[in-house]
Write a protein that holds these residues in place. Structure first.
Motif, PDB file in Angstrom:
ATOM      1  N   LEU A 163     -12.343  -0.182  -6.412  1.00 60.48           N
ATOM      2  CA  LEU A 163     -12.304  -1.529  -6.987  1.00 60.48           C
ATOM      3  C   LEU A 163     -12.552  -2.588  -5.920  1.00 60.48           C
ATOM      4  N   GLY A 164     -11.960  -2.404  -4.744  1.00 58.06           N
ATOM      5  CA  GLY A 164     -12.210  -3.348  -3.647  1.00 58.06           C
ATOM      6  C   GLY A 164     -13.657  -3.323  -3.210  1.00 58.06           C
TER       7      GLY A 164
ATOM      8  N   TRP B  86       0.835  -1.205   0.000  1.00 59.04           N
ATOM      9  CA  TRP B  86       0.000   0.000   0.000  1.00 59.04           C
ATOM     10  C   TRP B  86       0.875   1.262   0.000  1.00 59.04           C
TER      11      TRP B  86
ATOM     12  N   LEU C 241      -8.249   2.122  -6.207  1.00 59.81           N
ATOM     13  CA  LEU C 241      -8.082   0.814  -5.579  1.00 59.81           C
ATOM     14  C   LEU C 241      -9.167   0.552  -4.538  1.00 59.81           C
TER      15      LEU C 241
ATOM     16  N   ARG D 172      -5.068   5.575  -5.205  1.00 58.76           N
ATOM     17  CA  ARG D 172      -5.587   4.819  -4.065  1.00 58.76           C
ATOM     18  C   ARG D 172      -7.108   4.858  -4.005  1.00 58.76           C
TER      19      ARG D 172
ATOM     20  N   SER E   6       2.630   1.690  -3.480  1.00 60.46           N
ATOM     21  CA  SER E   6       1.805   1.797  -4.690  1.00 60.46           C
ATOM     22  C   SER E   6       1.746   3.240  -5.150  1.00 60.46           C
TER      23      SER E   6
ATOM     24  N   GLU F  80      -0.211   3.976  -7.719  1.00 61.78           N
ATOM     25  CA  GLU F  80      -1.477   4.081  -8.409  1.00 61.78           C
ATOM     26  C   GLU F  80      -2.448   4.927  -7.601  1.00 61.78           C
TER      27      GLU F  80
END
Length: 144
Positions: free
Chosen positions: A78-79, A65, A75, A72, A68, A70
């Motif tokens: 997406l989760g 985490w 993410l 957040r 990353s 990308e």
């Protein structure tokens, strides 16, 4: 240090109880009758370091985490979408299962597909070799 307490119910403490598969061996605890439970205490000692499985998983997730680059928020979204999709599919399957005829039809379809798969790929040796070739080809395409 970890400890575990187990309460055995009286029918499990009967000695020489005969079953379909044989007799239970004599246990060191005897049963005298009544509604008495027997407690078994087990203690395990060991190093309580931070290298336990749960702590290492948390640390590895935290490291990923932090590293990353990308987005957040993406993410997290997406989760959340994955959790909602899992919850929706579980509820959809439970609703389909409650319908009166659908589960029986799906069970028959599953049995027929299993029989076809066994006949097509597992019954004869050349067909098994063909299945292994298909699996190896798919694995080589996936893993490169």
């Amino acid at each position: 240090m970890a400890s575990l307490t187990v309460h055995l119910l009286p029918p499990l403490l009967l000695q020489d109880r005969k079953t379909l598969f044989g007799t239970f061996p004599k246990l060191p605890v005897s049963y005298t009758g009544g509604r008495r439970n027997c407690a078994v205490f087990v203690k395990a000692t060991g190093d309580s370091s931070e290298s336990s499985t749960s702590l290492s998983i948390v640390k590895s997730v935290r490291n990923v985490w932090d590293k990353s680059d990308e987005d957040r928020v993406g993410l997290i979204g997406l989760g959340f979408a994955a959790i909602v999709a899992l919850w929706t599919s579980t509820n959809l399957i439970s609703v389909i299962d409650k319908l009166p005829i659908i589960p029986n039809v799906l069970e028959i379809i599953g049995i027929l597909f299993s029989l076809w798969f066994i006949y097509r790929y597992l019954l004869f040796k050349p067909d098994r070799e063909e299945l292994f070739q298909i699996i190896n080809k798919s694995l080589s395409q996936i893993f490169g």
